[in-house]
Design an enzyme around this catalytic site. Structure first.
Site, PDB file in Angstrom:
ATOM      1  N   PHE A 132     103.018   7.941  85.555  1.00 49.21           N
ATOM      2  CA  PHE A 132     103.475   9.290  85.870  1.00 49.21           C
ATOM      3  C   PHE A 132     105.001   9.267  85.931  1.00 49.21           C
ATOM      4  O   PHE A 132     105.582   8.375  86.559  1.00 49.21           O
ATOM      5  CB  PHE A 132     102.890   9.766  87.200  1.00 49.21           C
ATOM      6  N   ASP A 211      99.903   3.183  93.066  1.00 51.98           N
ATOM      7  CA  ASP A 211      99.930   4.633  93.206  1.00 51.98           C
ATOM      8  C   ASP A 211      98.490   5.119  93.072  1.00 51.98           C
ATOM      9  O   ASP A 211      97.875   4.992  92.009  1.00 51.98           O
ATOM     10  CB  ASP A 211     100.826   5.252  92.125  1.00 51.98           C
ATOM     11  N   TYR A 236      96.671  16.265  97.893  1.00 53.21           N
ATOM     12  CA  TYR A 236      96.333  17.607  97.415  1.00 53.21           C
ATOM     13  C   TYR A 236      95.427  17.621  96.196  1.00 53.21           C
ATOM     14  O   TYR A 236      95.062  18.687  95.712  1.00 53.21           O
ATOM     15  CB  TYR A 236      97.596  18.423  97.131  1.00 53.21           C
ATOM     16  N   LYS A 237      95.014  16.451  95.723  1.00 52.30           N
ATOM     17  CA  LYS A 237      94.102  16.394  94.577  1.00 52.30           C
ATOM     18  C   LYS A 237      92.667  16.294  95.088  1.00 52.30           C
ATOM     19  O   LYS A 237      92.117  17.257  95.593  1.00 52.30           O
ATOM     20  CB  LYS A 237      94.481  15.231  93.665  1.00 52.30           C
ATOM     21  N   ARG A 385      93.057  18.013  79.536  1.00 47.13           N
ATOM     22  CA  ARG A 385      92.623  17.154  80.637  1.00 47.13           C
ATOM     23  C   ARG A 385      91.691  17.930  81.555  1.00 47.13           C
ATOM     24  O   ARG A 385      91.981  19.063  81.938  1.00 47.13           O
ATOM     25  CB  ARG A 385      93.855  16.651  81.398  1.00 47.13           C
TER      26      ARG A 385
END
Length: 426
Positions: A132, A211, A236-237, A385
């Site tokens: 990322f 991560d 938050y995922k 995605r």
């Protein structure tokens, strides 16, 4: 999966699914199939009530007393211990605080300082070329900062990028200080074998930071069993903490006394309310924090976290694998001939909980899907995605989503002019 699937047969499987009841714990718009929980999880039903309680009661009535009476001061550590149970963490190893970006900076800085004390020649940070972007940016920024402040000549810190496991193993030599890897790749969904890779990194004398942004709450994680050093990630995922909710940092207890806090704010002080003029770090996980914590968003994290802790992670993982298999099979059989290329590993042990396909008009196709109530997202280059969140997705959701995709491809609906206009957030 059988190639003779029907929507009716999938509905029967949904009825027998022990996780189906969890869908009632979330609020989602009608006529929407939400396949973007890997970017922002759905709203837990209790979150709005909890936020209102913090605002109207704890802030409105308790005022500043609530730092003590409502447990605000201890909340980052209380929630950290809850989250640690999902990550294979021990008590007092995890704090929910700050952002993933800040926590990564803290972990990298601590790892570099630890390695310099043990062996000053270790000056390389290894990370993935396909990591990322913020993970790469932070590593490069930290190296540049350290080099700009150093009085040494000819001995600089540097970031080196690897592409796969083979290039990682080849790069592991006595110059490497720390390796920063995403357990699950944000674009493809591919997943590292944490145990094997951690062992290889340690054999080379380096430290590792994982991560877990696309792993926490989605795949089984056991940081202590893997003997990891540091981990960071967001809430938050798959943990459904809300947009911009505080992230987390985990530090193996063996590193606690050596964890150097580069952002030495008062909340990480051993006795913050003594208002000392010199910094003494806390002797527990409080030293991982920086400044005053955001109580409203932090409180909402607990609602989603409690739901995740109620679910059986083995069942969550099994359903995730099943739904991704189903998605792949349906796309490859019902959307054959439309140029979709799978970029997610088929092997169960090598993937997380989202599935990605490449198409030269990926952005337009995703835009058309969203317009039809199927919300996925787009990642460069050309990647559609789809996040698979087993707590509120069903097998019939997957069927219906692929049917919408097939219709859009068959009718060329994605070619409408408005779908080619890029939004600021994709």
């Amino acid at each position: 999966m059988s190639t003779e699937l029907t929507r009716q047969s999938l509905a029967q499987l949904d009825q027998a699914d022990p996780l189906t009841a969890f869908a009632d714990r979330f609020i989602l718009p009608e006529d929407t199939i939400y396949l973007d929980g890997n970017s922002l999880g759905a709203l837990p039903k209790g979150a709005a009530k909890r936020a209102a309680q913090v605002v109207s009661e704890e802030w409105g009535q308790g005022l500043i007393r609530s730092w003590n009476t409502a447990g605000w001061f201890e909340l980052p550590l209380k929630l950290g211990d809850k989250l640690g149970r999902l990550l294979g963490g021990k008590p007092n190893e995890t704090a929910i605080t700050d952002t993933t970006t800040l926590n990564l900076f803290k972990a990298l800085a601590s790892a570099l300082r630890t390695q310099k004390a043990d062996g000053p020649n270790r000056r390389v940070i290894l990370t993935e070329r396909d990591n990322f972007p913020t993970d790469i940016y932070i590593a490069e920024g930290l190296a540049d900062l350290v080099n700009s402040l150093s009085t040494e000549t000819g001995v600089d810190y540097e970031v080196k990028l690897i592409d796969d496991e083979a290039s990682l193993r080849e790069a592991l030599d006595d110059s490497v200080a720390v390796v920063a890897l995403s357990h699950v790749n944000y674009r493809t969904g591919s997943m590292w074998n944490m145990d094997e890779i951690t062992a290889a990194i340690h054999d080379a004398g380096a430290l590792v930071i994982w991560d877990l942004a696309h792993a926490a709450g989605a795949v089984p994680v056991d940081l202590n069993a893997a003997n990891a050093d540091y981990a960071v990630g967001c809430t938050y995922k798959y943990l459904n903490g809300g947009p911009g909710s505080p992230a987390f940092i985990w530090v193996n207890e063996r590193h606690h006394e050596r964890f150097w806090q580069p952002l030495s704010g008062w909340w990480s002080h051993n006795k913050p309310f003594e208002m000392s003029q010199s910094y003494t770090p806390a002797n527990d996980i409080r030293r991982f924090m920086c400044g005053t914590q955001p109580m409203t968003s932090l409180s909402m994290v607990e609602v989603g976290l409690d739901i995740a802790l109620e679910a059986d992670m083995a069942q969550v993982r099994a359903k995730s694998l099943e739904l991704v298999d189903l998605f792949i099979e349906l796309v490859e059989t019902r959307c054959d001939g439309y140029g979709l290329e799978l970029v997610t590993p088929r092997e169960h042990a090598a993937r997380g909980s989202h599935v990605s396909f490449r198409h030269e008009h990926g952005y337009e196709i995703i835009a058309a899907l969203i317009d039809q109530g199927v919300i996925g997202d787009y990642r460069e280059p050309e990647v559609l995605r789809f996040g698979i969140t087993p707590l509120y997705l069903t097998r019939t959701d997957i069927w219906d989503a692929v049917e919408k995709l097939r219709e859009i491809l068959h009718t060329n609906a994605w070619q409408r002019e408005e779908y080619s206009v890029r939004n600021a957030v994709t």
